[in-house]
Design a protein around this motif. Structure first.
Motif, PDB file in Angstrom:
ATOM      1  N   SER A  76       0.824  -1.213   0.000  1.00 45.08           N
ATOM      2  CA  SER A  76       0.000   0.000   0.000  1.00 45.08           C
ATOM      3  C   SER A  76       0.855   1.260   0.000  1.00 45.08           C
ATOM      4  O   SER A  76       0.530   2.246  -0.683  1.00 45.08           O
ATOM      5  CB  SER A  76      -0.935  -0.006   1.220  1.00 45.08           C
ATOM      6  N   TYR A 122       0.781   4.005  -2.961  1.00 47.48           N
ATOM      7  CA  TYR A 122       0.501   5.427  -2.714  1.00 47.48           C
ATOM      8  C   TYR A 122       1.572   6.305  -3.352  1.00 47.48           C
ATOM      9  O   TYR A 122       1.270   7.303  -4.023  1.00 47.48           O
ATOM     10  CB  TYR A 122       0.417   5.707  -1.219  1.00 47.48           C
ATOM     11  N   TRP A 127       1.117   6.252  -7.058  1.00 44.11           N
ATOM     12  CA  TRP A 127      -0.056   7.058  -7.414  1.00 44.11           C
ATOM     13  C   TRP A 127       0.274   8.542  -7.352  1.00 44.11           C
ATOM     14  O   TRP A 127      -0.090   9.314  -8.250  1.00 44.11           O
ATOM     15  CB  TRP A 127      -1.206   6.736  -6.456  1.00 44.11           C
ATOM     16  N   SER A 135      -1.838  10.896  -9.692  1.00 43.46           N
ATOM     17  CA  SER A 135      -2.580  11.918  -8.951  1.00 43.46           C
ATOM     18  C   SER A 135      -2.964  13.062  -9.879  1.00 43.46           C
ATOM     19  O   SER A 135      -2.288  13.341 -10.874  1.00 43.46           O
ATOM     20  CB  SER A 135      -1.746  12.443  -7.780  1.00 43.46           C
ATOM     21  N   PRO A 192      -1.550  11.933   3.309  1.00 47.25           N
ATOM     22  CA  PRO A 192      -1.216  10.586   3.792  1.00 47.25           C
ATOM     23  C   PRO A 192       0.266  10.399   4.075  1.00 47.25           C
ATOM     24  O   PRO A 192       0.652   9.676   5.003  1.00 47.25           O
ATOM     25  CB  PRO A 192      -1.674   9.676   2.639  1.00 47.25           C
ATOM     26  N   CYS A 193       1.107  11.049   3.283  1.00 46.23           N
ATOM     27  CA  CYS A 193       2.554  10.954   3.475  1.00 46.23           C
ATOM     28  C   CYS A 193       2.952  11.489   4.844  1.00 46.23           C
ATOM     29  O   CYS A 193       3.725  10.862   5.584  1.00 46.23           O
ATOM     30  CB  CYS A 193       3.270  11.729   2.372  1.00 46.23           C
ATOM     31  N   TRP A 218      -5.306   5.374   6.280  1.00 52.18           N
ATOM     32  CA  TRP A 218      -6.109   4.477   5.457  1.00 52.18           C
ATOM     33  C   TRP A 218      -7.348   5.188   4.919  1.00 52.18           C
ATOM     34  O   TRP A 218      -7.737   4.987   3.754  1.00 52.18           O
ATOM     35  CB  TRP A 218      -6.525   3.242   6.250  1.00 52.18           C
ATOM     36  N   ASP A 253      -7.587   8.353   4.163  1.00 52.85           N
ATOM     37  CA  ASP A 253      -7.151   9.206   3.061  1.00 52.85           C
ATOM     38  C   ASP A 253      -6.880   8.404   1.793  1.00 52.85           C
ATOM     39  O   ASP A 253      -7.222   8.834   0.686  1.00 52.85           O
ATOM     40  CB  ASP A 253      -5.884   9.974   3.467  1.00 52.85           C
ATOM     41  N   LEU A 254      -6.246   7.242   1.935  1.00 56.26           N
ATOM     42  CA  LEU A 254      -5.964   6.435   0.752  1.00 56.26           C
ATOM     43  C   LEU A 254      -7.241   5.963   0.071  1.00 56.26           C
ATOM     44  O   LEU A 254      -7.331   5.904  -1.162  1.00 56.26           O
ATOM     45  CB  LEU A 254      -5.089   5.227   1.132  1.00 56.26           C
ATOM     46  N   VAL A 305      -6.709   5.395  -3.891  1.00 55.40           N
ATOM     47  CA  VAL A 305      -5.511   4.559  -3.986  1.00 55.40           C
ATOM     48  C   VAL A 305      -5.848   3.106  -3.665  1.00 55.40           C
ATOM     49  O   VAL A 305      -5.311   2.184  -4.282  1.00 55.40           O
ATOM     50  CB  VAL A 305      -4.406   5.075  -3.038  1.00 55.40           C
TER      51      VAL A 305
END
Length: 534
Positions: free
Chosen positions: A289, A293, A296, A301, A432-433, A506, A508-509, A514
């Motif tokens: 995952s 991300y 993506w 994105s 998310p990062c 999770w 946010d993904l 994603v």
């Protein structure tokens, strides 16, 4: 009975120096004398003078300047002014805060004497004239990484003493940290350093300030000032060509931390551990995952990948992806306010401290990370919790982004402009990062993973990134009056913090598309209201 554990005034604590000078590394063949017609682009060397003679230093350390053609040239040490150097006293001694108070205080006095900190020692004397019974130690509340004390003695300037945490060396390279502290000092950032010992350092104590709070962050006027303060930081410390062209330090950090967690096979292969703390089915699913991300973000994105493909580095619309010197940890305890009424506070009254996680990242990483801190209240009984209802609303982020763009810029944009909307969307895409960054940090800090020495050749995030430092303290306001110099002993639920961050990660993904909402490998999730604007 306590014997043979504390330092004594007769212990050998020879003082050496770490010398910082403003110059990038260059080969000997390229070192040529030149006039410095333009300001020096400063990068710092730290040299242990125990291993280098003064003659060696003068011959070997260059200073780099930019000539009128824009080319980087250099001249020798002897052409530099005194202000181009930072000399840091160091003694090879450890301080142990777990000792009984009277022994701990005497050890502090002995180290202060050996460092010959002005006002705190008698030059040339092996015996200290300070009385340990008059020394007052006040522990700064809320320090998650280190143990921090205010040191007070009658009629002497107060000091701040930082003792590094036992487990933090797995995520912070302290040797490199000194280099960045020296680098920041040339730009009047960070603390005034008074001296170092093996597991910590002494700094000047900043009087008359208070740390910010969650209430400060969510206040509109204050948020605008914080955006401007971040812009000033990003525009102050230049990056080297290598730092600009390398991948952002956040990804280097992830690589290091994931490798460190992965080395604990017994823990990582236990799906109960992963389910409970990382809120997913397995370590392999987590790794997959994370990679999806990142792929993506850079390839699929709607905003980050499009801007990178256009590669218009000079465009205002792309400013959020520009590589700059980022603080990377602008939470409440790392922002000081001068003690004035709220209406009287200006941008100049804000002081950013504690740069230990700083490094080269895109602008948007720093902005997104700071806005995440709106959810945290470190003075709450459950200080680890993420209050998702406190995350900034759409208008809050737009105002913050507009304030950042317009500050120090001749051409001001309106809040409905494309530039503001693009920066807003970048903040959401990188959210998310920044959530995951502190999730993994908390897991490593929790003590659940046994400590492991670094293998030869292994680089930590700050060393590989080229700029990851620290400079001051992590503390939060006292619950009664919010003063910087008031404190209270406390603990922090690292695993609780890890779990809270993962539930938002999770969510946010899923929101960004994603991963699928019905994915059976995902556990508890939380969803933030603020989403992309198309």
């Amino acid at each position: 009975m306590y014997t043979n554990y504390s330092l004594t005034s007769s212990d050998a604590m020879p003082r050496t120096y770490l010398v910082g000078t403003a110059s990038p590394e260059m080969s000997k063949k390229k070192r040529q004398s030149a006039n410095c017609d333009k300001p020096t682009r400063r990068v710092i060397h730290i040299i242990d003078t125990n291993e280098h003679s003064e003659v060696d230093l003068k011959n070997e350390l260059p200073i780099t300047c930019t000539n009128e053609d824009g080319e980087m040239t250099s001249s020798s040490w002897t052409s530099q002014t005194a202000n181009d150097f930072l000399k840091l006293a160091y003694v090879n001694a450890k301080l142990d805060p777990s000792l009984p108070s009277q022994y701990f205080k005497q050890d502090i006095i002995n180290v202060l004497q050996s460092l010959e900190i002005p006002g705190w020692s008698v030059p040339g004397s092996k015996e200290s004239s300070l009385n340990k019974n008059l020394l007052t130690l006040t522990q700064i509340k809320g320090a998650l990484t280190n143990v921090i004390y205010k040191i007070h003695y009658p009629n002497l300037p107060p000091l701040l003493m930082r003792i590094f945490g036992d487990s933090i060396d797995s995520v912070i390279d302290r040797e490199y940290e000194l280099k960045v502290i020296a680098r920041l000092s040339f730009y009047d950032l960070g603390p005034k350093l008074e001296g170092f010992f093996e597991n910590g350092r002494f700094e000047k104590y900043i009087e008359g300030s208070r740390t910010s709070t969650q209430a400060d962050f969510i206040d509109r006027d204050t948020s605008i000032k914080i955006a401007k303060k971040l812009k000033e930081l990003h525009c102050t410390v230049p990056l080297t060509h290598k730092e600009i062209t390398d991948q952002p330090s956040c990804w280097t950090t992830f690589d290091q931390w994931i490798k460190l967690i992965d080395s604990h096979k017994e823990w990582a292969s236990n799906n109960v551990n992963i389910s409970e703390n990382l809120r997913c089915s397995s370590w392999n699913f987590f790794l997959k995952s994370f990679k999806n991300y990142k792929r993506w973000l850079y390839n699929d994105s709607a905003f980050t990948s499009k801007l990178l493909r256009e590669d218009d580095k000079d465009s205002m619309i792309n400013s959020g992806l520009k590589m700059v010197f980022c603080h990377n940890d602008l939470q409440h305890g790392n922002l000081l306010f001068k003690s004035k009424g709220k209406d009287d506070i200006s941008v100049g009254d804000l002081t950013i401290i504690d740069f230990e996680y700083a490094g080269p990242n895109p602008v948007v990483f720093d902005l997104s990370n700071h806005l995440n801190e709106w959810m945290q209240d470190y003075n709450d009984v459950q200080s680890f919790k993420s209050h998702i209802d406190k995350y900034p609303k759409e208008e809050d982020i737009l105002v913050f982004a507009q304030s950042y763009i317009n500050h120090m810029n001749e051409n001001h944009v309106k809040i409905a402009s494309q530039e503001v909307r693009i920066l807003y969307n970048l903040i959401i895409e990188w959210r998310p990062c920044t959530q995951l960054f502190w999730c993994l940090w908390a897991l490593l800090q929790s003590g659940r993973l046994p400590q492991r020495p670094l293998i030869e050749g292994e680089k930590l995030m700050s060393e590989k990134a080229g700029l990851g430092d620290e400079t001051h303290l992590m503390e939060h306001k006292n619950k009664e009056n919010g003063k910087y110099d008031c404190s209270e002993d406390d603990s922090f639920n690292y695993l609780g913090f890890c779990k809270e961050k993962m539930t938002v990660f999770w969510g946010d993904l899923i929101t960004l598309g994603v991963i699928d909402k019905d994915c059976p490998d995902i556990g508890k999730t939380d969803y933030l209201d603020t989403k992309l604007i198309f």
